[in-house]
Scaffold this motif. Structure first.
Motif, mmCIF file in Angstrom:
data_model
loop_
_atom_site.group_PDB
_atom_site.id
_atom_site.type_symbol
_atom_site.label_atom_id
_atom_site.label_comp_id
_atom_site.label_asym_id
_atom_site.label_seq_id
_atom_site.Cartn_x
_atom_site.Cartn_y
_atom_site.Cartn_z
ATOM 1 N N GLU A 167 0.851 -1.182 0.000
ATOM 2 C CA GLU A 167 0.000 0.000 0.000
ATOM 3 C C GLU A 167 0.887 1.231 0.000
ATOM 4 O OE1 GLU A 167 -4.156 -1.314 1.936
ATOM 5 O OE2 GLU A 167 -2.592 -0.887 3.391
ATOM 6 N N ASP B 41 -11.700 -0.370 -8.454
ATOM 7 C CA ASP B 41 -11.447 -1.386 -7.425
ATOM 8 C C ASP B 41 -12.292 -2.634 -7.696
ATOM 9 O OD1 ASP B 41 -13.712 0.080 -6.932
ATOM 10 O OD2 ASP B 41 -13.522 0.040 -4.759
ATOM 11 N N ILE C 12 -5.575 -6.501 1.163
ATOM 12 C CA ILE C 12 -6.515 -5.695 0.383
ATOM 13 C C ILE C 12 -7.891 -5.708 1.050
ATOM 14 C CG2 ILE C 12 -7.612 -5.372 -1.863
ATOM 15 C CD1 ILE C 12 -5.267 -6.684 -3.167
ATOM 16 N N ASN D 260 -8.311 -3.498 3.921
ATOM 17 C CA ASN D 260 -8.545 -2.164 3.362
ATOM 18 C C ASN D 260 -8.288 -1.054 4.367
ATOM 19 O OD1 ASN D 260 -9.322 -0.346 1.404
ATOM 20 N ND2 ASN D 260 -11.495 -0.460 1.972
ATOM 21 N N ILE E 202 -10.075 0.595 -1.385
ATOM 22 C CA ILE E 202 -11.248 -0.112 -1.880
ATOM 23 C C ILE E 202 -12.500 0.582 -1.349
ATOM 24 C CG2 ILE E 202 -12.406 -2.374 -1.956
ATOM 25 C CD1 ILE E 202 -9.590 -2.374 -3.184
ATOM 26 N N GLU F 209 -15.584 -4.123 -0.381
ATOM 27 C CA GLU F 209 -14.733 -4.901 0.528
ATOM 28 C C GLU F 209 -15.127 -6.367 0.561
ATOM 29 O OE1 GLU F 209 -14.602 -3.315 4.433
ATOM 30 O OE2 GLU F 209 -13.600 -1.463 3.824
#
Lengths: 358, 358, 358, 358, 358
Positions: free
Chosen positions: C109, C174, C242, C245, C250, C255
């Motif tokens: 990230e 996303d 991910i 999040n 996202i 999610e």
């Protein structure tokens, strides 16, 4: 309650002996009949040493304004230990842990003292690992050490305290504790070294001509590692607890010394694990060599059998007593059969060579 | 205390040699008699290099306003190292870790410098893995590096610093540290590659015609992995500590470089573990091939025995010397017996074919 | 520095080839000479597709107010990739990870984009697993995807984007990322299915008539699992990052889609582990069947030997040429001996039957 | 997208079949063509049951002020399930999890309902484990349950709800969920019991006379445990999530019921692990018994060979046809040789007895 | 619901019996027909004991101002237990855990009492481990203990309570709980000791002359450890929960007592793990010794065969009946052949000696 505890201790001791007895780790029998107590009271300027005196006289020498190391050799005189416990306000269960020589290494942070118990290892001969139970109580100006047996592993430290310009004299009892623990951890390395030599010796034997003795030696070494692990693994937690120093028993400047000891314990555990891997590698090597030899034996058996059984069969045929066996009458029958046998023999040899059997 | 430490170091060194000696990882003997110290003082504009000078002259060149890399080749001259320690205020225990060439990789964050010690690996020939102990001390404007042996693995980096437009010149000593560590981690990959080639070679041999030599080679490779793991596993923790950068020794912009190195170490460990799985797969393959061959041998033995023993028995019967054996007198007795033997022979062959024995 | 990195990459590539080369997982050679870049810019109303154009023209079509998917097929044209990196402000190390086709799956990230790199697996034939390295960069209004090789696994998705009422058009990039990743994870299942079929086939062979080939097949499958694990295990961490999040890349509504992918990865890992257990069960089965057959062989050998060797001995006795052997003169000597031999034969058979040897 | 998902589901299903197919766990084929929906709406005073009605009529009976249990038998009618999803605002992915019968057990806490999916196990005969996929959705006043197949495992609960003074009537739908889950977990115990009986049977066979069949049975049982573990392990996490009740779906007074279920799942896992240990113990026992028998066979072979081969050799010597063999002319030559043979025979027997070979 | 639970309990009991039945751990049959309830109400000054009275009379003696220990021997009288549950406000599920004698050890902290259930082990003879399920409920002024069977393991504690100056009298019921738990943990040590003796005995047998019996004994011991682990492992968590004392059920001064018990449980687990390592070491030893003996057998077979088969072949040759076999006519032909045979014999022996086969 004591009866109760005693029966447990007896059971516990037997368990420990089972676990260690096979490789002949037996207690030394020279447990001192008389407990020896020694007081070393020191500061930067002076050192006072007192030994072999009644406890009250010893305590008179004890001085709160100085640093005091009281070393107790032998755990047999419970009255005496109880007196010390009273003087330094030690809890009943802590005394239990000090005198229970089968206790695992651990650290306890109590209200006004730090308690550490561990094993001290050294190795005299090929047959025996000698060890003893040792406990430390670290208070504000004092350090108590309780040894199971009389020993001189701390002798160099005593000498160093006597020296005027030693670093020990300048620092507190926490630094002294570090030096004592460091000395003990060092002793593990020499044990490891000895076992390492055994490993090497066995490995050489195995790769040459493995015998049942080598196998038993591997088993013995494996058991030694199993036992060493039992003693060293909990030490990690114990030393780490001291190094973290959450309750401030250790002077901040000395924390890094315990971190250093912790590093060594980690390295010890790591070496133990590596050795363990090596012994299982050795086991594989042993089994494989044995299997390989077995294989060779079977090959020889098969070669001999495969060559001679058909030949014997031919000889058997012409050993039959039939009246009408024309070959027997031939002039060169015998030599012909010999030639056939020779050819079969040579063909077999060629076949086995081709198959790379020898 | 030194005596104490020395004896531990001796033991520790022996332990390490046991653990690694079997696969002939021996120290190079070219430990430099004279320690070589080299100072590279640089900023974006200029570079000053000084080598082979007395320490005081070297320190005169040292400039706090620039970035200074002091590289020490050889750890034998303790006085010299103590002088450096004094100049940069390094703790006694840190010096111990620098000069103790058996120390495991680790990172320590001290008050005003970051300490990292690790192993540098490279591989010359099939017989030996050469490695050396290397330590870094990263301060505000300086980077100290202590190598066990003289070596030229950092030569390309020196050249790069001399180049005017190099990125290294623009960044701090933390970036230089990254470049050095990155170079070392790269060297692990080439070791892994070499071992990988050995693995492949052995695997091919085994699937063809496994010998005891192949087994010994597998064992050797397994030991190499055991040792590599010892060196690489603790590196993960060490590099991670730097990458996390909790105490701000690394410039924020450079953090991601160490994260990148961390990724590579993880990948290394992962590859090592995969290789370990492969070697145990190879062991299985070896054992199975050996077993299979043994099986073939036993089958041959059984076939030969099973065919010829009954035939020999029949021949034996007619080799008996009884006066009254009517068959012996028959005209075609001999040929009849030969025919029976032939039939048995053929039936046996058919039976074994049916059983898919050959 | 590039020289440096290159040598590592070469080493790393070789290591990867060793690890995978045995079961013939080789790179496809059709690496596109020309890199293909494609831009799909869409919102709920319209879709613009651009392909095979110079980069500047492509970037003209790029529209911050819309959602933009830029797909790059082929990693060979570094200049081009550097241009893209400049446009989207990608860090140098990130580009390294994109072009290093041996990198393990991971998620990073960064300040204004999310980076995900993973492997895309599919399987054409019994001999080869084909895979490629794929990386994604998810920014505010764009999604970049970098594929190692030209491929059409995403073709159905492109079609779906063109459709006016597709859910993809309504949602952000996303969600597009989710759809791409989901497609890739699906491809793993088909690989697993193929291997599962192999497992079943081998298992059936083994339970019937195990040969060395079956063993080699098991080993091959085990290696395939070892490699698959290497690729799938780190994916768990990557997808989880991910799904959690933490940095808001996202949309909250999406999610749960990544949580769903995460579930599938977990299920994949779980299936892999179960398969691994099954292959070791298969190994046991193989070894046992081989052993059992060996046992049968030995039994046969023993039965034949044990029956005929004593009989042959008796025949041998009466084949001796002593002058004075009364039995030989007996009228029914021969038949008596035959009778005795027959009795022994029958007794032996009965004994072995009783012992349940056949 | 559906095409996409479908292909995954097909692959996933095949994977699951591979993993379970070997021990003949096949889906029942009686998947109901028509989906059966049943509504039980109850409070402390009254119960309303509706079944086999169109969905709208059923929903008319649904009453927010009461507790409603809607049970769906069969997952084939997607339209119907979508209608229910719409009514209770269930997310698309949740429906996927309900209808994907290969999904692993898990709990999801969504905005206004709790989702739990698991496997329901029971065992009819020695050949097959029958199981089905079951999912629950727990909302404020309702509980939805989706069963893969028609079944009557919940019949006793329905009866209990009808009873006026049942505890279920007094409590909420969360308590009803507990009762359903508890019923399912109970069913695992009966499976375990059946397998346990198989284990016992095999163990007895092995200790008597192990055959290949027993080995295959062990393998079958091991696979059953591998599969059971796959189903039970994730259940721990799932039930724990409900018992922790972080989002308040469960009434505080009912938390302890789920904690109780959690205890049972832990106990199940523990029992599974213990069984796993037992099967590997059994494998050892099997291998050892086989080895032991092999050993006995080899001993017999060796004894017979070692006794008779030398004796046959002696007979062979006196079967030679040399003209000049004085022994042959001796009057008692024959008897002397017989005596020597007898002595050798007896000595051999004594030797083997001494060596404890039989 | 009860039907439901009962069927589970039956299944669960069978599972437990399978898991333990092999080594003949069967329930004692002396389950008391009448449940015995006993109340000991004490404070520092006085003790009141009541036994064999109706429950109401007993409860009259119960005094909130004193400490009350109610001990229940036997779990068969559910009505009685329900009455107690009502008096002390025990939850239905807790009663389930008390009467379910297969429940694993655990601690539950409820609103106003602490619940602990565990197993009590002791060992009478070589054949059987006798154990019982025991549960404790610790409230403010009371301690309830529920034993499965009548037993006198707590007799010494009762005596001690009667003594005026006992420490138990001065402290609360939490201290009494500690004493009871401590007594039980002690009993584990004696079990361990007994098994330890068995281990030692088997090990000695194996190193001398391993038989199938020894193998079965090892298996039996391994199962005993598997079962002991099942009972002791969860105890760690249970005791730790009490020692942490987060909800204040234990007086702060008594916390260290439970920490001490925790230490003992850790030590027990550690000893169990070490024993487990030892038994697998023993298995290796057994297998190796068997293999070694097999090897010896094969060597003997090979030596005998290899020596005598060629010799027999030579004898066979001169047993052939060809008319023209010149050697047969030689005067010393026979003695020459004997000499050749003798030479071959001696050469073979020398060869095998050289190869170190015997």
């Amino acid at each position: 309650m004591k009866a109760n505890r005693k029966s447990r201790k007896a059971a516990l001791r037997k368990v420990t002996e089972h676990l260690t007895g096979e490789f002949r780790v037996k207690q030394e029998i020279k447990i001192p009949e008389k407990v020896i107590i020694e007081l070393i009271s020191y500061n930067e300027e002076t050192v006072i040493m007192a030994e072999n005196k009644p406890l009250d006289e010893l305590f008179e020498q004890y001085n709160d304004g100085r640093k005091n190391w009281i070393n107790v050799d032998g755990l047999s005189d419970r009255t005496l230990i109880d007196q010390i416990a009273k003087k330094f306000d030690l809890h009943f269960l802590l005394i239990e842990d000090i005198t229970n020589v089968d206790h695992q290494p651990k650290t306890d942070e109590l209200e006004d003292h730090l308690f550490l118990t561990m094993k001290m290892f050294y190795r005299f001969d090929e047959e025996k690992i000698h060890y003893e139970h040792i406990s430390f109580v670290l208070g504000k100006n004092y350090l108590l050490s309780f040894q199971e047996k009389e020993g001189d592993i701390f002798a160099p430290l005593r000498t160093r305290i006597k020296q005027e310009n030693g670093i020990i004299r300048k620092r507190g009892t926490d630094y002294l504790l570090y030096r004592l623990v460091d000395t003990i951890v060092d002793s593990y390395y020499s044990v490891l070294e000895k076992i390492g030599e055994q490993v090497e010796a066995v490995e050489e034997n195995i790769s040459k001509n493995p015998t049942v003795k080598d196998f038993q030696q591997i088993q013995k070494i494996r058991k030694e590692f199993i036992y060493l692990r039992r003693v060293v693994y909990p030490l990690r937690e114990a030393i780490n607890k001291i190094a973290k120093n959450e309750n401030g028993f250790i002077d901040e400047n000395n924390e890094k010394y315990f971190a250093d000891v912790y590093d060594h314990v980690i390295h010890l555990i790591d070496s133990l694990d590596t050795y363990k891997d090596l012994t299982s590698t050795m086991m594989d090597l042993y089994m494989n060599t044995i299997n390989y030899k077995m294989n060779e034996v079977m090959k020889l058996l098969t070669i001999i059998t495969t060559i001679f059984i058909p030949l014997s069969f031919i000889a058997g045929i012409y050993g039959m007593n039939f009246d009408n066996m024309p070959e027997l009458r031939w002039d060169n029958g015998y030599f012909g059969v010999l030639a056939i046998m020779g050819s079969i023999f040579i063909l077999m040899i060629v076949y086995f060579r081709y198959k790379k059997w020898f």
